[in-house]
Structure formats: C-alpha cells, structure tokens
Design an enzyme around this catalytic site. Structure first.
Site, PDB file in Angstrom:
ATOM      1  N   GLU A 296       0.835  -1.208   0.000  1.00 27.16           N
ATOM      2  CA  GLU A 296       0.000   0.000   0.000  1.00 27.16           C
ATOM      3  C   GLU A 296       0.865   1.252   0.000  1.00 27.16           C
ATOM      4  O   GLU A 296       2.082   1.195   0.132  1.00 27.16           O
ATOM      5  CB  GLU A 296      -0.909   0.026   1.233  1.00 27.16           C
ATOM      6  CG  GLU A 296      -2.381  -0.278   0.957  1.00 27.16           C
ATOM      7  CD  GLU A 296      -3.102   0.852   0.218  1.00 27.16           C
ATOM      8  OE1 GLU A 296      -2.434   1.795  -0.255  1.00 27.16           O
ATOM      9  OE2 GLU A 296      -4.329   0.780   0.106  1.00 27.16           O
TER      10      GLU A 296
ATOM     11  N   ARG B 104      -7.406   0.861  12.626  1.00 29.09           N
ATOM     12  CA  ARG B 104      -6.025   1.177  12.277  1.00 29.09           C
ATOM     13  C   ARG B 104      -6.026   2.267  11.204  1.00 29.09           C
ATOM     14  O   ARG B 104      -7.053   2.524  10.572  1.00 29.09           O
ATOM     15  CB  ARG B 104      -5.291  -0.062  11.766  1.00 29.09           C
ATOM     16  CG  ARG B 104      -5.827  -0.626  10.444  1.00 29.09           C
ATOM     17  CD  ARG B 104      -4.879  -1.681   9.891  1.00 29.09           C
ATOM     18  NE  ARG B 104      -5.400  -2.364   8.710  1.00 29.09           N
ATOM     19  CZ  ARG B 104      -5.356  -1.880   7.481  1.00 29.09           C
ATOM     20  NH1 ARG B 104      -4.843  -0.682   7.254  1.00 29.09           N
ATOM     21  NH2 ARG B 104      -5.829  -2.585   6.454  1.00 29.09           N
TER      22      ARG B 104
ATOM     23  N   GLU C 184     -13.005  -5.021   9.158  1.00 29.25           N
ATOM     24  CA  GLU C 184     -13.737  -4.684   7.931  1.00 29.25           C
ATOM     25  C   GLU C 184     -15.237  -4.946   8.032  1.00 29.25           C
ATOM     26  O   GLU C 184     -15.871  -5.435   7.093  1.00 29.25           O
ATOM     27  CB  GLU C 184     -13.136  -5.443   6.736  1.00 29.25           C
ATOM     28  CG  GLU C 184     -11.664  -5.139   6.522  1.00 29.25           C
ATOM     29  CD  GLU C 184     -11.067  -5.839   5.308  1.00 29.25           C
ATOM     30  OE1 GLU C 184     -11.833  -6.369   4.490  1.00 29.25           O
ATOM     31  OE2 GLU C 184      -9.823  -5.850   5.194  1.00 29.25           O
TER      32      GLU C 184
ATOM     33  N   ASP D  23      -9.834   1.322  -4.207  1.00 31.81           N
ATOM     34  CA  ASP D  23      -8.854   1.361  -3.125  1.00 31.81           C
ATOM     35  C   ASP D  23      -8.205   2.745  -3.103  1.00 31.81           C
ATOM     36  O   ASP D  23      -8.903   3.745  -3.119  1.00 31.81           O
ATOM     37  CB  ASP D  23      -7.844   0.223  -3.321  1.00 31.81           C
ATOM     38  CG  ASP D  23      -7.212  -0.250  -2.025  1.00 31.81           C
ATOM     39  OD1 ASP D  23      -6.488   0.554  -1.399  1.00 31.81           O
ATOM     40  OD2 ASP D  23      -7.418  -1.412  -1.631  1.00 31.81           O
TER      41      ASP D  23
END
Length: 291
Positions: free
Chosen positions: A14, A97, A118, A194
């Site tokens: 990421e 987080r 999630e 994303d």
C-alpha cells in the site's frame, strides 16, 4: 507495457509515494509491518520493520518521514530506523487502524482510519497540520481509502471502499471540509475502489481491489483508460520518476488461496507502467519544529 519492479510478495502492499527530492519510491506492507524504499536506478529495495501495522509513510520536512501506525502518527527516521510517537488518533477505538494518506499542496496531510475487521462503520477522515490531528465531519465508513487532493488544493477525493464510491469533498481556505458529492461509483463486478492518486491535470487514478486493474478518471468523473495488471488486488498507484510519468502500482497477496497464488505468482509485488500526464510534485509533509 507492464514491468514487474519488485517480487516481494507483500501481504498488503500500500501507500506508494514518490520522493522527488531523493528520487526514490516509498511504500509499505501494512500487515507485514514493513516500510520499503525503491531506488529505481539500481532496482534496490531497502526495508525497515515497523513497531505496529503501518498504513503509510510520507516524506516530511527535515529529511525524515511521517508515518501512520496503528498506534498513531509517528516520526520515522530512515537513518536510524527509529519510530518516535507524535500523536494518538483513535485511542478509544482499538479495533481501528490507519490506512492511507496524501500530502496536499500546502503540506498538510489527509489520512483515514478503518475497522481492521472490515465490518464496523468506524473509519474516519483526518487532517494533520504539522503539529496536531483534526477530525473532519465526513461521515464514517467501514474502510476509508486513498485520500487524494486536487492540484489547486480545493478538492479532496475520499474513497468508501466497501460502498464502492469515490467522493469529492470541497476543502475550504481554513482546511475545513464542505460539500460532499459522488465523484464515481464502481460496479462491484469491476472490483472495489482502493487508493487514489491525483495527477497534475486533476485526473484521478484508482486501484481496484479484486479488479486486476488501475483505472483513470478525468476531473468530471468519466473513465479515461484502464491498465490491466498481473495481480487481482491492486491497491494504489503513485506517479514518479524524473518526469513523474512512471506509474508504480502496489498490490496485495493476503487472502489468496493456493489456486489464486498459482494464477498470480507476483501478487504482492510492485509494478510499473508509463502514463501520458505526469503526477503532482508533492511537497514534504508539515512537521513542526520539536515534533
């Protein structure tokens, strides 16, 4: 043409960001708790262990990095490998987080949080002004993602990954957010949006999780092009290189079964391709003296 730059097999690659001053690309493996730095000329990738899941790192004032850890905002010094805590973000939400971030033209940092499981709508969007964290009034979602800022600093692109939508949010002169509107909705068949990156012309790149691609939207929200990649879970694109026209895409290998891994052996790797419109040259993140 797609080039495989790094076959590191990150669990959750990421946050790629181009460091123009140093001519390197930074990115993280959130679940692997590692910070990576690619030196394109040599192809070398250096790595540092983080003390907690690390959602992002950004070049900051003073030649150091600003890092978003599960435990909050930290100052990261690549020379020593030390992470020094600067600010808590959500001390009363231990299941959350930090997930993704960007630097605005004025040096402020926009970032988000998410429910690590999630499922809960506990993810929020924040702004760091160099000294402290400010919560925004943007409605909470399960997974915030990809904050990106337009070249004029007046629009924030905020992703609701589970909801399949990229929002465009007005930014006021004082940093306060204004009207929120839908910028683009993504068909679930194409994957989940994303991270996003905004180029120098205000176009928006988005990585599509379980979509095998990165997609480019124009400032009006229309699809311009798509780039297919050899990994299903594309997380984010950064625009770098000497002329800011090399796109670097991070991917993830987490959750893939044996069959899926066989179909995409380079999942979790870093890929690159060329683009026509260059990226923005981001300033270093603000970091107050003494921080």
């Amino acid at each position: 043409m797609i080039e495989t730059v790094w076959r590191g097999g990150a669990l959750l690659g990421e946050g790629p960001v181009w460091d123009a001053a140093a001519g390197v690309l930074w990115f993280v493996d959130i679940k692997g708790r590692r910070v990576h730095r690619l030196s394109p000329e040599s192809g070398r990738v250096d790595a540092w262990d983080a003390p907690a899941p690390v959602g992002w790192v950004l070049p900051a004032e003073g030649g150091v990095m600003l890092a978003g850890l599960r435990t909050g905002i930290a100052r990261f010094d690549p020379l020593t490998g030390a992470f020094d805590h600067l600010a808590h973000v959500e001390p009363d939400t231990p299941a959350n987080r930090l997930n993704d971030a960007t630097v605005a033209p004025d040096g402020t940092v926009w970032f988000g949080s998410m429910d690590d499981g999630e499922s809960e709508r506990s993810g929020r969007v924040y702004r760091w002004d160099g000294r402290s964290v400010h919560a925004t009034a943007i409605d909470p979602v399960v997974i915030t993602n990809g904050p990106g800022v337009s070249p004029d600093g007046r629009t924030l692109y905020h992703v609701d990954t589970a909801g399949g939508v990229i929002h465009a949010v007005a930014i006021g002169e004082d940093g306060a957010i204004g009207a929120v509107r839908d910028f683009a909705r993504i068909d679930p068949a194409d994957g989940s949006p994303d991270g996003v990156t905004v180029d120098a012309a205000g176009n928006v790149w988005v990585g599509l999780w379980n979509g095998w691609r990165a997609r480019l939207y124009d400032p009006g929200g229309a699809i311009v092009t798509e780039v297919r990649l050899p990994a299903a879970n594309v997380t984010k694109v950064a625009l770098g290189g000497p002329d800011l026209t090399t796109a670097y895409a991070t991917t993830a290998s987490i959750g893939l079964d044996q069959e899926a891994r066989a179909a995409q052996p380079d999942a979790g790797g870093l890929f690159s391709f060329r683009v026509e419109v260059p990226g923005q040259r981001l300033p270093p993140a603000r970091l107050a003296k003494g921080a």
